[in-house]
Design a protein around this motif. Structure first.
Motif, PDB file in Angstrom:
ATOM      1  N   GLU A  81      38.839  35.758  34.787  1.00 22.94           N
ATOM      2  CA  GLU A  81      39.496  34.583  35.363  1.00 22.94           C
ATOM      3  C   GLU A  81      40.037  34.842  36.769  1.00 22.94           C
ATOM      4  O   GLU A  81      40.378  33.898  37.504  1.00 22.94           O
ATOM      5  N   ASP A  82      40.085  36.114  37.173  1.00 25.78           N
ATOM      6  CA  ASP A  82      40.586  36.449  38.516  1.00 25.78           C
ATOM      7  C   ASP A  82      39.474  36.548  39.553  1.00 25.78           C
ATOM      8  O   ASP A  82      39.758  36.776  40.731  1.00 25.78           O
TER       9      ASP A  82
ATOM     10  N   TRP B 155      37.090  34.343  41.468  1.00 27.77           N
ATOM     11  CA  TRP B 155      36.820  32.951  41.804  1.00 27.77           C
ATOM     12  C   TRP B 155      35.511  32.888  42.586  1.00 27.77           C
ATOM     13  O   TRP B 155      35.507  32.865  43.815  1.00 27.77           O
TER      14      TRP B 155
ATOM     15  N   ARG C  94      43.846  37.866  42.779  1.00 28.28           N
ATOM     16  CA  ARG C  94      42.555  37.209  42.574  1.00 28.28           C
ATOM     17  C   ARG C  94      41.677  37.420  43.795  1.00 28.28           C
ATOM     18  O   ARG C  94      42.163  37.670  44.892  1.00 28.28           O
TER      19      ARG C  94
END
Length: 321
Positions: free
Chosen positions: A306-307, A309, A271
């Motif tokens: 979703e990775d 942030w 991430r």
């Protein structure tokens, strides 16, 4: 006391021999230092910034607090300051709670965590000595027995101010504090605190517990891939995405959003969390452009949304290690 790598094993071990450090790290530069024209351009952008009306659109997570549970978590305070919970310990990166810095306008967004809401801090890491990463008005608020991990030759800055547990590392050196391992890693940057100490102290990033890469400040270059080779399987890369305009002045020392994404891929983290934008006006890009550009670049590369942030100021996210 300054503890140096090769001799630091625990918070109680006495240090008897310290490795010799060079007086200058100019040989670590990968690009020439900014010249007078470039410095004047940077100063111009800080004195006459882009349109500030978008400051109110910078995402802020009001009323949040850093995680204090046993899970791994990260909270973005603003700029390059994170509260990192890992290995059961709480770590601060480049802590800056000041409203203003020398030569820079007041911060655009308040710190995402109030100082009085911080949990007990087990260690602090400093990437380099520029004023937006090493802020004495903030540092002086820390208990003097707080373990502080710093680049080579920066330890005496802290011991002169009363800190008693200062761990000084060169690139690729490591230390353990409270069972958490800290590795100091290279960056494409430079250091200066005064007119007389250019490159007298080192600069770099940190790999924390083999899980989190905190880039500090860096331009794009081969050192990022070397970090990925040495530390496979990173869970999270904390990457800067701001302070890149004009590129002819800023690119050697600061990645732009596209380079940040590539740097994240180079270090091989699962991430990426964004930082170094939305807090201080240090360069000429529009205030929201770093966020918009990194989102666009991430999507263009087909990476899982979703990775990425793209944290709001004060936002906390947890992750498994």
């Amino acid at each position: 006391m300054i503890h140096r790598a090769g001799q630091w094993q625990s918070m109680t071990q006495e240090i008897t021999h310290a490795p010799t450090r060079p007086e200058s790290f100019r040989d670590r530069l990968t690009e020439p230092l900014p010249d007078v024209r470039e410095l004047l351009s940077i100063m111009w952008h800080t004195m006459f910034p882009p349109d500030l009306r978008d400051a109110g659109r910078i995402p802020v997570a009001a009323g949040s607090a850093p995680a204090v549970t046993g899970e791994s978590a990260v909270t973005w305070v603003g700029h390059a300051t994170f509260v990192l919970r890992i290995g059961g310990r709480t770590i601060l990166t480049d802590p800056v709670w000041s409203r203003r810095l020398p030569g820079v306008r007041s911060r655009l967004t308040a710190p995402g965590v109030a100082w009085e809401d911080l949990p007990e801090i087990d260690a602090v890491v400093i990437s380099h000595n520029h004023y937006d990463h090493l802020d004495w008005p903030t540092v002086r608020r820390l208990p003097r027995d707080t373990p502080v991990l710093v680049p080579a030759n920066l330890g005496s800055w802290f011991t002169r101010r009363g800190f008693t547990e200062v761990i000084e590392l060169d690139w690729w050196e490591s230390a353990q504090v409270g069972g958490v391992r800290f590795d100091f890693v290279p960056a494409h940057h430079w250091s200066r605190r005064t007119l007389w100490d250019t490159c007298g102290t080192l600069w770099g990033g940190w790999v924390i517990d083999g899980s989190v890469y905190f880039a500090g400040d860096t331009g794009y270059g081969e050192r990022l891939a070397r970090i990925g080779e040495r530390y496979p399987g990173l869970d999270l890369a904390l990457m800067p995405i701001g302070a890149y305009q004009p590129p002819w002045a800023m690119e050697p020392a600061h990645v732009n959003p596209a380079q940040a994404v590539q740097g994240h891929l180079d270090v091989g983290a699962r991430r990426m969390a964004t930082m170094h934008w939305g807090t201080f006006v240090l360069s000429g890009e529009p205030l929201l452009e770093p966020l918009e550009w990194v989102r666009s670049e991430w999507a263009a590369r087909g990476l899982p949304r979703e990775d990425l942030w793209d944290l709001a100021v004060g936002e906390t996210r947890s992750f498994a290690v």
